[in-house]
Design a protein around this motif. Structure first.
Motif, mmCIF file in Angstrom:
data_model
loop_
_atom_site.group_PDB
_atom_site.id
_atom_site.type_symbol
_atom_site.label_atom_id
_atom_site.label_comp_id
_atom_site.label_asym_id
_atom_site.label_seq_id
_atom_site.Cartn_x
_atom_site.Cartn_y
_atom_site.Cartn_z
ATOM 1 N N ALA A 18 0.835 -1.202 0.000
ATOM 2 C CA ALA A 18 0.000 0.000 0.000
ATOM 3 C C ALA A 18 0.870 1.252 0.000
ATOM 4 O O ALA A 18 1.868 1.327 0.728
ATOM 5 N N ARG A 19 0.481 2.207 -0.814
ATOM 6 C CA ARG A 19 1.207 3.464 -0.848
ATOM 7 C C ARG A 19 0.923 4.292 0.402
ATOM 8 O O ARG A 19 -0.199 4.296 0.909
ATOM 9 N N LYS A 20 1.932 4.994 0.879
ATOM 10 C CA LYS A 20 1.698 6.032 1.879
ATOM 11 C C LYS A 20 1.275 7.256 1.079
ATOM 12 O O LYS A 20 2.094 8.036 0.616
ATOM 13 N N THR A 21 -0.024 7.420 0.906
ATOM 14 C CA THR A 21 -0.536 8.428 -0.021
ATOM 15 C C THR A 21 -0.250 9.838 0.474
ATOM 16 O O THR A 21 -0.162 10.089 1.675
ATOM 17 N N GLU A 40 -6.283 9.027 -0.871
ATOM 18 C CA GLU A 40 -6.405 7.576 -1.012
ATOM 19 C C GLU A 40 -6.950 7.184 -2.389
ATOM 20 O O GLU A 40 -6.904 6.008 -2.748
ATOM 21 N N GLN A 43 -4.344 5.414 -4.360
ATOM 22 C CA GLN A 43 -3.886 4.096 -3.923
ATOM 23 C C GLN A 43 -3.806 3.155 -5.129
ATOM 24 O O GLN A 43 -4.401 3.416 -6.181
ATOM 25 N N GLU A 44 -3.106 2.051 -4.992
ATOM 26 C CA GLU A 44 -2.871 1.131 -6.112
ATOM 27 C C GLU A 44 -4.174 0.689 -6.784
ATOM 28 O O GLU A 44 -4.252 0.612 -8.017
ATOM 29 N N PHE A 48 -8.841 3.251 -0.608
ATOM 30 C CA PHE A 48 -8.215 2.795 0.630
ATOM 31 C C PHE A 48 -8.470 1.318 0.926
ATOM 32 O O PHE A 48 -7.789 0.713 1.757
ATOM 33 N N ARG A 51 -6.002 -1.623 1.848
ATOM 34 C CA ARG A 51 -5.332 -1.732 3.149
ATOM 35 C C ARG A 51 -5.984 -2.818 4.016
ATOM 36 O O ARG A 51 -5.323 -3.741 4.495
ATOM 37 N N ILE A 156 -4.318 4.633 7.893
ATOM 38 C CA ILE A 156 -4.459 5.986 7.330
ATOM 39 C C ILE A 156 -4.353 7.022 8.447
ATOM 40 O O ILE A 156 -3.749 8.082 8.278
#
Length: 401
Positions: A18-21, A40, A43-44, A48, A51, A156
Motif C-alpha cells: 500500500a502506498r503512503k498516499t 487515497e 492508492q494502487e 483505501f 489496506r 491511514i
C-alpha cells in the motif's frame, strides 16, 4: 479485538503493497479553513480498501486460505480483495450489486477474481455472499465489520498524524463504518484532541439513523450515486467504535457531492468518486464547525465510472452556479434578443444555447418564450443577470439554478 498495536502491525505488513498516499494542501478549495486532502484515490487500486483487505488476508491461516476467499462489495473492496488474494495465490469470488459501475466490475476481474453480479444493492450482494460462503466453505472477507479490516484502514490515521503536525479535525466518509472506525481509533488514542467527523450521503444515512435509534438499523433503501457508501446496515463492530470515538456525523446531498467532485477536478486536479468526495462536500457546504481550523479530508476513492462523470460535472456546474437556464417572456418584435444578449454580456455571462418558442398555447399570439442556457461565474452573477433583465422590463418566467 482492535488494538493500537494491531494497527501498527498492519502498517508494517502493508509497507510492501500500500502506498503512503500524499497529504496535499488544498489552498484553492476553501477559504474558511486550512484544508488538506489525504489522497487515497491514488492508492494502487484507486481506494483505501486495499489496506484492510490485504491485512485481513495476510492474517488468515493456511487452512483458511486453502478454502478460497469470498467477499461482497460495491467495487472498491472487491478490487482490494482481488489484488490481495491473487498476490497470495488464493482463488477469490466477489459478489457485487448489478448496479456497480462497469469500470469497477472489469477492474475486479482483471485483478484475478471471479465476479458474480447480484440484483439489488450492496446488502443484497452481502446476503448472496453469505449464502455462497455457507455452501462452499470459503473464507469470507467482510468489507468493514472485522477487526483486521478495520486495523488496515486505521493505518491511514497513523499516516495523517505522521504527515501533519497537530491537525484540528479529520473528516471521513462513512458507508459501513470500517474506514472511520480505524482512523478514529488510531487518532484518538494518539491525539485525543483531534476531532473526528463522519459524512454520509443523505440517501444512505444508515449510521446517522442508527445513532438516532441507539442501535444499528437497516434502511429500506440506499439511494445515492456514491455507490461506495451505499450501505443499508452499518457494522455492529463499527457502530460501537463510531459511538465511542467519532465526534459528529453529518449528511450531504447528491448535488453537494457533485459540486465537490467538480471542485476537486477543477481546482485541485484530483479525481474522486462520489464516496470519496463526501468529506470535501461537508467542508465546502459548511456542514461542520471547522472555521479557522487545520482540517484533513480523506478522499477515500477515485474509481468513478467515466460514463456518469459528465452527468456529475453537469450537476456540479448547476449546483455551483456555473450554469443556469432562464426562460423570458418576450413580445415578438425585432431587437428583443439583441437587448437581452447585451445585458447578459455586460454582466459577464456567456450564452451557450438559445431556443425561441412561439408554440405555447398559454401565451399571447404576439408573444414568445426565449429559453437561454448560460455559463456563469457563480450564484451572485446569476442574481445580477436576473436583476438587470428585470430592471430592463423583461419578465422572467422561470429559472433553473
Amino acid at each position: 479485538m482492535l488494538t493500537l498495536d494491531k494497527i501498527y502491525h498492519a502498517a508494517f505488513v502493508l509497507k510492501k503493497v500500500a502506498r503512503k498516499t500524499d497529504l496535499i494542501r488544498a489552498t484553492k478549495l476553501s477559504k474558511q479553513c486550512e484544508l488538506y486532502l489525504k489522497t487515497e484515490n491514488l492508492q494502487e487500486t484507486g481506494s483505501f480498501k486495499l489496506r484492510g483487505a490485504y491485512y485481513k488476508i495476510s492474517q488468515l491461516t493456511e487452512e483458511e486460505k486453502s478454502r478460497g476467499i469470498i467477499a461482497c462489495s460495491a467495487g472498491n473492496h472487491a478490487q482490494g480483495v482481488a489484488m490481495a488474494a491473487t498476490q497470495s495465490g488464493i482463488q477469490s469470488l466477489i459478489c457485487m450489486p448489478d448496479g456497480a459501475p462497469i469500470s469497477k466490475v472489469e477492474a475486479t476481474k482483471q485483478l484475478g477474481a471471479e465476479v458474480r453480479l447480484v440484483k439489488g444493492a450492496y446488502d443484497d450482494a452481502y446476503a448472496t455472499a453469505l449464502q455462497l460462503q455457507e455452501d462452499t466453505g470459503a473464507t469470507f472477507i467482510h468489507p468493514f465489520d472485522d477487526d483486521e479490516v478495520i486495523a488496515g484502514q486505521g493505518t491511514i490515521g497513523l499516516e495523517i498524524l505522521d504527515e501533519l503536525e497537530n491537525p484540528d479535525a479529520v473528516v471521513v466518509p462513512i458507508g459501513g463504518g470500517g474506514l472511520i472506525s480505524g482512523v478514529a481509533y488510531a487518532i484518538k488514542h494518539l491525539n485525543p484532541n483531534v476531532k473526528i467527523y463522519g459524512v454520509q450521503a443523505a440517501g444512505a444515512a444508515s449510521m446517522v439513523k442508527s445513532q438516532q435509534e441507539g442501535t444499528p438499523i437497516t434502511l429500506d433503501q440506499a439511494e445515492t450515486f456514491a455507490d461506495g457508501i451505499a450501505v443499508k446496515h452499518p457494522g455492529d463492530i463499527t457502530y460501537q467504535l463510531v459511538e465511542q470515538y467519532v465526534d459528529e456525523i453529518v449528511t450531504v446531498s447528491e448535488d453537494e457531492i457533485a459540486a465537490a467532485i467538480l471542485a476537486l477536478i477543477e481546482k485541485q486536479k484530483v479525481i474522486a468518486e462520489g464516496a470519496g468526495a463526501v468529506s470535501v462536500a461537508a467542508v465546502l457546504f459548511h456542514k461542520l464547525p471547522v472555521e479557522g481550523k487545520k482540517v484533513v479530508c480523506i478522499v477515500s476513492g477515485g474509481n468513478i465510472d467515466v460514463n456518469i462523470l459528465s452527468r456529475v460535472i453537469t450537476r456540479g456546474l448547476l449546483t455551483s452556479g456555473r450554469n443556469v437556464s432562464l426562460t423570458i417572456a418576450l413580445t415578438d418584435k425585432p431587437g428583443q434578443l439583441q437587448e437581452v444578449s447585451e445585458i447578459i454580456a455586460r454582466c459577464g455571462g456567456n450564452v451557450v444555447s438559445v431556443h425561441h418558442d412561439r408554440s405555447d398555447a398559454n401565451m399571447a399570439i404576439t408573444s414568445c418564450f426565449l429559453k437561454l442556457g448560460l455559463e456563469t461565474r457563480d450564484h451572485a452573477q446569476i442574481v445580477q443577470i436576473q436583476k438587470e433583465l428585470t430592471q430592463a422590463g423583461f419578465h422572467l418566467v422561470s429559472e433553473r439554478v
